[in-house]
Design an enzyme around this catalytic site. Structure first.
Site, PDB file in Angstrom:
ATOM      1  CE  LYS A 172     -15.063   4.798  10.627  1.00  0.00           C
ATOM      2  NZ  LYS A 172     -15.037   6.107  11.329  1.00  0.00           N
ATOM      3  NE  ARG A 247     -20.159   7.370   5.702  1.00  0.00           N
ATOM      4  CZ  ARG A 247     -20.850   6.367   6.258  1.00  0.00           C
ATOM      5  NH1 ARG A 247     -21.431   5.471   5.493  1.00  0.00           N
ATOM      6  NH2 ARG A 247     -20.959   6.272   7.580  1.00  0.00           N
ATOM      7  CE1 TYR A 279     -23.792  13.923   6.110  1.00  0.00           C
ATOM      8  CE2 TYR A 279     -24.423  12.460   7.890  1.00  0.00           C
ATOM      9  CZ  TYR A 279     -23.557  12.804   6.870  1.00  0.00           C
ATOM     10  OH  TYR A 279     -22.452  12.030   6.627  1.00  0.00           O
TER      11      TYR A 279
END
Length: 298
Positions: A172, A247, A279
């Site tokens: 990005k 991902r 996560y």
């Protein structure tokens, strides 16, 4: 200043100064277009320089009846960025969205697959098919390197540094990072480059592109979605998955196997560690293990 002129200048700024992708540019533009459509329906000719908080508030209130809180929050954020740009360029002194509160949305934990699910997806690829070896290399790279789908389709042969054990990824904002690549994934990519890819005649502008369709063009993001969807259907996977699911799974599996959050942050290309911390919530045992291993009273 007219709306279309303001949007055009804003797009150039996002593209040239911030290096955003066309997909992101379209999202930002669509949010502003929704506001313009609202003004037209209400027969308002107010300009982007003169529009005030009352107009924006009424717009947000109207669309809130039709969209989810998450989408509403995204539109608020997009409009805030647009008016910040107008202030930056000296067209406005204030941001009309400054005191408009976005809806409260809970933290959405990403969907993940087990390692056996991912193995099943890859095993389901028909290697007898002309694109089978390519598809296997793509799915394996997506998962093993934790790439975004836009990063995968943008990979070039010149981005492969197997001797050093890394691949170069353009993420990005056109930011570059080097991601470690496992030996098994290196071998799969090596076989694909030496066999399947050599039978395709790439178009001139895609000679260095890693993954090609049968006509020699770069693969689209949508094609990757379609390939994954068909594989999930083939193994009767009762989950709605996307390239981003791989991902998320990569990051979650690394964390469960003891990887450091900072290392995962660098591999995923997250600007902030806060993004990576999501996560942790997927595996509550991780926090308990950290306490048991590093607590001063252990």
């Amino acid at each position: 200043m007219k709306w279309q002129s303001a949007i055009h200048q804003y797009q150039l700024y996002l593209q040239l100064e911030r290096g955003l992708s066309k997909h992101t540019l379209d999202n930002y533009t669509n949010d502003i277009e929704k506001l313009i459509l609202f003004l037209k329906k209400n027969e308002s000719t107010v300009s982007p320089i003169a529009i005030d908080e009352a107009f924006i508030q009424e717009f947000i209130y109207t669309i809130a009846k039709e969209i989810s809180p998450r989408t509403q929050a995204r539109i608020c954020s997009g409009l805030r960025s647009f008016f910040d740009y107008l202030i930056f360029e000296g067209y406005r002194d204030t941001n009309p969205t400054e005191f408009i509160e976005s809806p409260k949305i809970g933290q959405k934990l990403p969907d993940t697959l087990s390692q056996s699910d991912i193995d099943a997806l890859i095993f389901a690829i028909d290697l007898r098919h002309p694109q089978g070896e390519r598809n296997k290399a793509m799915i394996e790279t997506l998962y093993s390197c934790g790439l975004r789908v836009s990063e995968l389709v943008g990979l070039r042969i010149s981005d492969l540094f197997f001797d050093e054990g890394f691949i170069r990824v353009i993420g990005k904002g056109n930011k570059q990072r080097f991601v470690p690549i496992h030996l098994s994934t290196q071998q799969i990519l090596h076989d694909y480059c030496k066999q399947s890819r050599t039978v395709i005649s790439p178009k001139k502008e895609y000679k260095d592109t890693l993954f090609l369709n049968r006509r020699g063009n770069r693969l689209t993001r949508q094609m990757i979605f379609t390939i994954l969807k068909e594989l999930a259907k083939k193994i009767d996977l009762q989950k709605k998955i996307s390239p981003h699911t791989l991902r998320h799974s990569f990051a979650t599996h690394l964390l469960k196997n003891g990887a450091d959050l900072r290392a995962i942050q660098q591999m995923l290309g997250h600007e902030s560690i806060t993004t990576t911390e999501i996560y942790v919530h997927l595996d509550k045992n991780y926090l308990q293990d950290v306490v048991e291993s590093f607590h001063p009273r252990r």
